[in-house]
Write a protein that holds these residues in place. Structure first.
Motif, PDB file in Angstrom:
ATOM      1  N   ALA A 271      24.730  -3.402 -40.788  1.00  0.00           N
ATOM      2  CA  ALA A 271      26.114  -3.667 -40.414  1.00  0.00           C
ATOM      3  C   ALA A 271      27.018  -3.503 -41.627  1.00  0.00           C
ATOM      4  O   ALA A 271      26.649  -3.862 -42.742  1.00  0.00           O
ATOM      5  N   HIS A 272      28.194  -2.938 -41.404  1.00  0.00           N
ATOM      6  CA  HIS A 272      29.301  -2.809 -42.349  1.00  0.00           C
ATOM      7  C   HIS A 272      29.191  -1.569 -43.240  1.00  0.00           C
ATOM      8  O   HIS A 272      29.887  -0.592 -43.031  1.00  0.00           O
ATOM      9  N   GLY A 273      28.390  -1.604 -44.302  1.00  0.00           N
ATOM     10  CA  GLY A 273      28.264  -0.446 -45.183  1.00  0.00           C
ATOM     11  C   GLY A 273      29.578  -0.007 -45.791  1.00  0.00           C
ATOM     12  O   GLY A 273      29.772   1.188 -46.061  1.00  0.00           O
ATOM     13  N   VAL A 274      30.462  -0.946 -46.061  1.00  0.00           N
ATOM     14  CA  VAL A 274      31.799  -0.611 -46.555  1.00  0.00           C
ATOM     15  C   VAL A 274      31.739   0.127 -47.891  1.00  0.00           C
ATOM     16  O   VAL A 274      32.527   1.040 -48.143  1.00  0.00           O
ATOM     17  N   HIS A 275      30.803  -0.257 -48.738  1.00  0.00           N
ATOM     18  CA  HIS A 275      30.774   0.265 -50.106  1.00  0.00           C
ATOM     19  C   HIS A 275      29.581   1.179 -50.367  1.00  0.00           C
ATOM     20  O   HIS A 275      29.130   1.315 -51.515  1.00  0.00           O
ATOM     21  N   LEU A 276      29.074   1.841 -49.333  1.00  0.00           N
ATOM     22  CA  LEU A 276      27.988   2.801 -49.512  1.00  0.00           C
ATOM     23  C   LEU A 276      28.459   3.994 -50.334  1.00  0.00           C
ATOM     24  O   LEU A 276      29.491   4.599 -50.033  1.00  0.00           O
ATOM     25  N   LEU A 303      39.002  -6.319 -47.026  1.00  0.00           N
ATOM     26  CA  LEU A 303      38.158  -5.248 -47.548  1.00  0.00           C
ATOM     27  C   LEU A 303      38.705  -3.882 -47.180  1.00  0.00           C
ATOM     28  O   LEU A 303      39.435  -3.728 -46.197  1.00  0.00           O
ATOM     29  N   ASP A 304      38.326  -2.880 -47.960  1.00  0.00           N
ATOM     30  CA  ASP A 304      38.629  -1.506 -47.595  1.00  0.00           C
ATOM     31  C   ASP A 304      37.852  -1.147 -46.333  1.00  0.00           C
ATOM     32  O   ASP A 304      36.825  -1.757 -46.003  1.00  0.00           O
ATOM     33  N   GLY A 305      38.324  -0.139 -45.621  1.00  0.00           N
ATOM     34  CA  GLY A 305      37.590   0.327 -44.462  1.00  0.00           C
ATOM     35  C   GLY A 305      36.328   1.050 -44.885  1.00  0.00           C
ATOM     36  O   GLY A 305      36.185   1.504 -46.033  1.00  0.00           O
ATOM     37  N   PRO A 306      35.360   1.188 -43.983  1.00  0.00           N
ATOM     38  CA  PRO A 306      34.119   1.906 -44.300  1.00  0.00           C
ATOM     39  C   PRO A 306      34.384   3.394 -44.503  1.00  0.00           C
ATOM     40  O   PRO A 306      35.393   3.923 -44.014  1.00  0.00           O
ATOM     41  N   PRO A 307      33.501   4.106 -45.179  1.00  0.00           N
ATOM     42  CA  PRO A 307      33.691   5.536 -45.445  1.00  0.00           C
ATOM     43  C   PRO A 307      33.357   6.384 -44.212  1.00  0.00           C
ATOM     44  O   PRO A 307      32.441   7.208 -44.231  1.00  0.00           O
ATOM     45  N   VAL A 308      34.113   6.189 -43.140  1.00  0.00           N
ATOM     46  CA  VAL A 308      33.773   6.818 -41.865  1.00  0.00           C
ATOM     47  C   VAL A 308      33.858   8.333 -41.944  1.00  0.00           C
ATOM     48  O   VAL A 308      33.034   9.046 -41.355  1.00  0.00           O
ATOM     49  N   ALA A 309      34.839   8.868 -42.671  1.00  0.00           N
ATOM     50  CA  ALA A 309      34.966  10.327 -42.764  1.00  0.00           C
ATOM     51  C   ALA A 309      33.741  10.937 -43.439  1.00  0.00           C
ATOM     52  O   ALA A 309      33.211  11.954 -42.980  1.00  0.00           O
ATOM     53  N   GLY A 315      26.822  13.765 -41.415  1.00  0.00           N
ATOM     54  CA  GLY A 315      25.878  13.678 -40.312  1.00  0.00           C
ATOM     55  C   GLY A 315      25.090  12.384 -40.248  1.00  0.00           C
ATOM     56  O   GLY A 315      23.998  12.343 -39.679  1.00  0.00           O
ATOM     57  N   SER A 316      25.650  11.317 -40.802  1.00  0.00           N
ATOM     58  CA  SER A 316      24.977  10.021 -40.736  1.00  0.00           C
ATOM     59  C   SER A 316      25.043   9.456 -39.326  1.00  0.00           C
ATOM     60  O   SER A 316      25.983   9.720 -38.583  1.00  0.00           O
ATOM     61  N   ALA A 317      24.051   8.670 -38.968  1.00  0.00           N
ATOM     62  CA  ALA A 317      24.036   8.011 -37.661  1.00  0.00           C
ATOM     63  C   ALA A 317      24.917   6.776 -37.733  1.00  0.00           C
ATOM     64  O   ALA A 317      24.670   5.866 -38.528  1.00  0.00           O
ATOM     65  N   LEU A 343      41.383   5.569 -39.666  1.00  0.00           N
ATOM     66  CA  LEU A 343      40.785   5.594 -41.002  1.00  0.00           C
ATOM     67  C   LEU A 343      40.199   6.961 -41.337  1.00  0.00           C
ATOM     68  O   LEU A 343      40.356   7.456 -42.455  1.00  0.00           O
ATOM     69  N   ALA A 344      39.518   7.557 -40.372  1.00  0.00           N
ATOM     70  CA  ALA A 344      38.925   8.872 -40.611  1.00  0.00           C
ATOM     71  C   ALA A 344      39.996   9.894 -40.961  1.00  0.00           C
ATOM     72  O   ALA A 344      39.803  10.729 -41.857  1.00  0.00           O
ATOM     73  N   ARG A 345      41.106   9.857 -40.244  1.00  0.00           N
ATOM     74  CA  ARG A 345      42.215  10.763 -40.552  1.00  0.00           C
ATOM     75  C   ARG A 345      42.769  10.492 -41.942  1.00  0.00           C
ATOM     76  O   ARG A 345      43.041  11.424 -42.719  1.00  0.00           O
TER      77      ARG A 345
END
Length: 440
Positions: A271-276, A303-309, A315-317, A343-345
């Motif tokens: 869950a989360h992975g904000v700072h991966l 917190l910052d948003g996750p690195p969704v882009a 190609g991460s799940a 966020l992705a945009r």
């Protein structure tokens, strides 16, 4: 029992492109066929048709929540400057002398999730009395028994026996029990190193999936590498003498640390992975680990948003979660999808497939994170043989991109949720206490 035909101006099966004026034939909680309404009606001329407004989409899968904390919404209504500040506020309420009925709180959360189009969840259960909420409400998914606060010594003395006894008791309950269960080692900073390693062993022994909070706080990396920083101070203040603190860290970031202990694999999602970082994202892909993104909860904690882009581009799940009302304003999963879209945009994702991929993350992506995307009880997509879990949203979809319309206009517009997990089928009508038993 005969079949029932559910039809709508738009049907989004997820496993195939959207269908204009589509329909689903269902019987005994399972999908018989999906396709254009005229074809489905022609193939089943004697069957009852239920006509829905707007859009029917495969049931949403909330891949990270804590339903038992529904009555702690007072904590989630505030804004915080850090994970550590939120944690202190959470603990003040959770450990207050006023007893909370966790079973009732979890049931309330399950019903809220259903009202927003969610048909299955990854529910982290801290207090075992909250376990029955899913089976009591018709909500599908997995209840993950949370483990936190054990040192190697306390684990050997009582913790291990308590967990294994609970797993055996719940696993032996059969059809009258609480449904699917898993294990949730809370986080790298709330359990001793030996406990984490043993939980990986126990999960394999019992055949249970795992779900872990990871890199929600920016300070988590400093903790596992050197045993220092705000999280290390928090752990010491709580009185835990973990090996990481005594050894001055492990020299590894949180992802590599958990991987070395055998916790990561396709049986696990985080869950989360904000700072991966890029290397950690690559390792998670290699291990087949899905990431449940909870952007509104992250925002509440400052917190910052996750690195969704980056996750999408690489190609991460991914899956989507709300977390609990103790850190999020609602259990409306589409609100988190909408924020992920923005966020992705902002992070530079420009591919026209964005809306589709995020709806997939909230459906089949969540099912994959829970290991429920295959087999006779599969969820997350409407195809032949799958459970007839779906949600209805009263919106006028853009024929050129119904995924985008669902993200933009769908939050707060669910009018019904249908679940087929009990083989009879249930229709949960929003803003009504009514359940129609013959939905599937």
């Amino acid at each position: 029992m005969g079949a029932v035909i559910h039809s709508a101006p738009h049907v989004i099966p997820v496993s195939r492109p959207p269908i204009l004026d589509g329909a689903i034939a269902v019987r005994r909680g399972r999908v018989l066929a999906v396709g254009p309404r005229r074809e489905i009606l022609a193939a089943h001329p004697e069957e009852e048709e239920v006509r829905w407004p707007g859009v029917v989409v495969a049931g949403l899968v909330n891949a990270h929540t804590h339903l038992q904390f529904t009555r702690m919404a007072e904590v989630g209504r505030r804004a915080y400057d850090s994970f550590e500040e939120w944690s202190a506020a959470f603990d003040a309420v959770y450990f207050s002398p006023v007893r909370t009925d966790w079973a009732a709180s979890a049931r309330e959360g399950a019903l809220l999730a259903l009202r927003h189009g969610t048909t299955a969840v990854a529910d982290v259960v801290t207090d075992v009395e909250a376990m029955p909420a899913l089976s009591q409400t018709g909500l599908g998914g997995i209840s993950y028994l949370e483990v936190l606060g054990d040192t190697d010594a306390s684990w050997a003395e009582t913790g291990r026996h308590h967990l294994t006894s609970t797993v055996r008791e719940l696993g032996g309950a059969g059809d009258a029990g609480t449904g699917l269960i898993g294990i949730s080692p809370h986080a790298p900073y709330t359990l001793d190193t030996g406990v984490l390693a043993d939980l990986a062993v126990l999960a394999r022994r019992f055949g249970l999936r795992q779900h872990i909070h990871l890199l929600e706080s920016v300070h988590e990396r400093e903790y596992t590498i050197s045993g220092t920083g705000p999280i290390a101070r928090l752990v010491r203040d709580l009185g835990f003498d973990f090996e990481i603190l005594r050894a001055g860290g492990t020299g590894h970031g949180p992802v590599a640390f958990l991987d070395a202990l055998g916790l990561l694999g396709p049986h696990c999602h985080i869950a989360h992975g904000v700072h991966l970082d890029a290397g950690e994202r690559a390792l998670l892909r290699e291990r087949g680990v899905s990431v449940a993104l909870c952007p509104r909860s992250n925002r509440t904690l400052g917190l910052d948003g996750p690195p969704v882009a980056a996750l999408l581009a690489e190609g991460s799940a991914i899956a989507v979660g709300t977390d609990s009302l103790a850190s999020s304003p609602s259990l409306d999963l589409l609100e988190d999808v909408r924020l992920l879209h923005a966020l992705a945009r902002q992070q530079g994702y420009r591919s026209p497939d964005l809306a589709r991929r995020l709806i997939e993350a909230a459906t089949i992506g969540g099912a994959r994170a829970l290991g429920l995307d295959e087999g006779p009880d599969r969820i997350g997509a409407l195809d032949r043989g799958a459970r007839c879990d779906f949600a209805v949203f009263a919106i006028d979809a853009d024929e050129s991109d119904p995924y985008r319309t669902l993200i933009e206009d769908g939050p707060g517009r669910c009018v019904a949720t249908v679940t087929g997990g009990d083989q009879a089928g249930r229709v949960h009508l929003v803003n009504s206490a009514t359940e129609v038993g013959r939905g599937c």
